[in-house]
Design an enzyme around this catalytic site. Sequence first.
Site, PDB file in Angstrom:
ATOM      1  N   HIS A 175       0.771  -1.308   0.006  1.00 33.30           N
ATOM      2  CA  HIS A 175       0.016  -0.167   0.027  1.00 33.30           C
ATOM      3  C   HIS A 175       0.824   1.130   0.219  1.00 33.30           C
ATOM      4  CE1 HIS A 175      -3.183   3.008   1.133  1.00 33.30           C
ATOM      5  NE2 HIS A 175      -3.902   1.893   1.099  1.00 33.30           N
TER       6      HIS A 175
ATOM      7  N   THR B 298      -8.760   9.224   4.274  1.00 32.87           N
ATOM      8  CA  THR B 298      -8.448   7.839   3.436  1.00 32.87           C
ATOM      9  C   THR B 298      -7.589   8.273   2.642  1.00 32.87           C
ATOM     10  OG1 THR B 298      -9.515   6.561   1.936  1.00 32.87           O
ATOM     11  CG2 THR B 298     -10.191   8.618   1.604  1.00 32.87           C
ATOM     12  N   SER B 299      -6.967   7.286   1.772  1.00 30.23           N
ATOM     13  CA  SER B 299      -5.805   7.250   0.991  1.00 30.23           C
ATOM     14  C   SER B 299      -5.894   8.448  -0.338  1.00 30.23           C
ATOM     15  CB  SER B 299      -5.605   6.027   0.016  1.00 30.23           C
ATOM     16  OG  SER B 299      -5.079   5.097   0.989  1.00 30.23           O
TER      17      SER B 299
ATOM     18  N   HIS C 204      -9.392  21.335 -51.287  1.00 25.27           N
ATOM     19  CA  HIS C 204      -9.172  20.126 -51.656  1.00 25.27           C
ATOM     20  C   HIS C 204      -7.746  19.688 -52.111  1.00 25.27           C
ATOM     21  CE1 HIS C 204     -13.678  20.164 -51.795  1.00 25.27           C
ATOM     22  NE2 HIS C 204     -13.533  21.320 -52.653  1.00 25.27           N
TER      23      HIS C 204
ATOM     24  N   SER D 253      18.988  14.018 -44.124  1.00 22.16           N
ATOM     25  CA  SER D 253      19.019  12.775 -44.615  1.00 22.16           C
ATOM     26  C   SER D 253      20.235  12.257 -44.463  1.00 22.16           C
ATOM     27  CB  SER D 253      18.204  12.562 -45.878  1.00 22.16           C
ATOM     28  OG  SER D 253      18.403  11.283 -46.449  1.00 22.16           O
TER      29      SER D 253
ATOM     30  N   ARG E 273       6.904  15.811 -36.082  1.00 25.63           N
ATOM     31  CA  ARG E 273       7.136  15.537 -34.460  1.00 25.63           C
ATOM     32  C   ARG E 273       5.801  16.060 -34.060  1.00 25.63           C
ATOM     33  NH1 ARG E 273      11.934  17.363 -30.583  1.00 25.63           N
ATOM     34  NH2 ARG E 273      12.766  15.868 -32.192  1.00 25.63           N
TER      35      ARG E 273
ATOM     36  N   ARG F  72     -16.337   4.012  -5.514  1.00 24.53           N
ATOM     37  CA  ARG F  72     -15.219   4.008  -6.407  1.00 24.53           C
ATOM     38  C   ARG F  72     -14.864   2.559  -6.551  1.00 24.53           C
ATOM     39  NH1 ARG F  72      -9.241   4.735  -4.750  1.00 24.53           N
ATOM     40  NH2 ARG F  72      -9.292   4.544  -6.971  1.00 24.53           N
TER      41      ARG F  72
ATOM     42  N   SER G 178      -6.858   3.341 -11.144  1.00 24.05           N
ATOM     43  CA  SER G 178      -5.590   3.555 -10.663  1.00 24.05           C
ATOM     44  C   SER G 178      -4.533   3.561 -11.947  1.00 24.05           C
ATOM     45  CB  SER G 178      -5.193   2.864  -9.326  1.00 24.05           C
ATOM     46  OG  SER G 178      -3.966   3.354  -8.992  1.00 24.05           O
TER      47      SER G 178
END
Length: 481
Positions: free
Chosen positions: A82, A107-108, A155, A285, A299, A325, A330
């Site tokens: 945990h 809670t977590s 086009h 190249s 890119r 949940r 997660s």
Amino acid sequence: MSNDTYATPLSSRYASKEMSQIFSLRNRFSTWRKLWYNLAIAEKSLGLSVVTDEAIEQMSKHLEITDEEIEAAKKEEAIVRHDVMAHVHVFGETCPAAAGIIHLGATSCYVTDNADLIFLRDAYDVLIPKLVNVINRLAKFALEYKDLPVLGWTHFQPAQLTTVGKRATLWLQELLWDLRNMQRARDDIGLRGVKGTTGTQASFLSLFHGDHDKVEALDEKVVELLGFEYAYPCTGQTYSRKIDIDALHPLSSLGASCHKMATDIRLLANLKEMEEPFEKSQIGSSAMAYKRNPMRCERVCSLSRHLGSLYQDAFQTASVQWFERTLDDSAIRRISIPEAFLTADILLSTLLNITSGLVVYPKVIERRIKAELPFMATENIIMAMVEQGASRQECHEEIRVLSHQASAVVKQEGGDNDLIERIKSTDYFKPIWSQLDKLLDPSTFVGRAPQQTEKFVNVTVANALEPYRSLINEEHVQLAV
């Protein structure tokens, strides 16, 4: 980083340090500590005597987690399985006076979800200034070339003329919408707050012996301490994963804008009318030394596709959350949310580089216009002949025949468009020979493109950027390899 294990190129190769830092382990775990620290402050301020000044003081001195503590938490997690409890244990060892009150009532998801929301907000605070500067640089480019006629394409076939600057406004307008959407998403992010295990605040109600007002005040105090405007009023154990949809959708939309713009520049590079920056020592190249590949725009297109797909992760995850949940959100969120912001960060950094050095080739543009403009000018020529007393129908037939002859030279013989020379050597058109240069002036074919561009940049863009003036800079962005 080891060369023997996989590392995502998003962080190891492309993304900025500030964005990578937001989603780093150190920032994640340090943010958890800050959340525990502020929870303790809020609890003490509302009368929980079990939270001592010594505990808060010790916590305040160890909010930034060390490498040694991260490693200790990893070992602890391997035992307890945990992650949050492993870090509670390690933080408690570092701050023994606080060991008993760290995570008190929580809670977590108090730390994991609130931390994620902080990261979403902080990540947008990295992206928005970059987008502002992309818009600002592209706006300057649009103004610089607002009057330069260029062949339009519909086009991807020759169409009426526009201007280089007007074409840039098409990219600009979409980026302005992205800025609007991203700012809205950023400003709409709240905290989960302190809601307990299933969102009922039962544990905090117990801590404050049934005092509902103090429980509400605790929620408000933590939100205030963490610098947010509000907490979501209703949660289960987690904040609704629909928030992730709202956060990632503007990024997906940004990806579409980036892809369109980069694709246009790639096509223009092939036409030799416009190019992205090309460094003196850059190699296009390994085999073809003459090449100037549009690698920056390529890119952008590549990563834009990835960014667009990540939105689906948020959509699918939100749609399958059961009741208060499940844990099937997660693993995917650990991947998709950081990757979405890292990818958007890379796109904007790359666009900053591109828009800082776009290269335009007016002579190539002029030559292409000359090749196509005679056909486009036929209606103007007909109208000029009619004003000289000619029959429109007769003139239409005369110019139709000449146009087909010129077209055959271009398409079948590979020659230049000689329509104007044919008109100049045909006595029928002698009444307007002296007007041909004026009739073929490209600037008369662009309509209101210059005026539209100037107004759009000086009014629409200027108004949109006004709240961000302090963020605008001229910094050169070095492109990652």
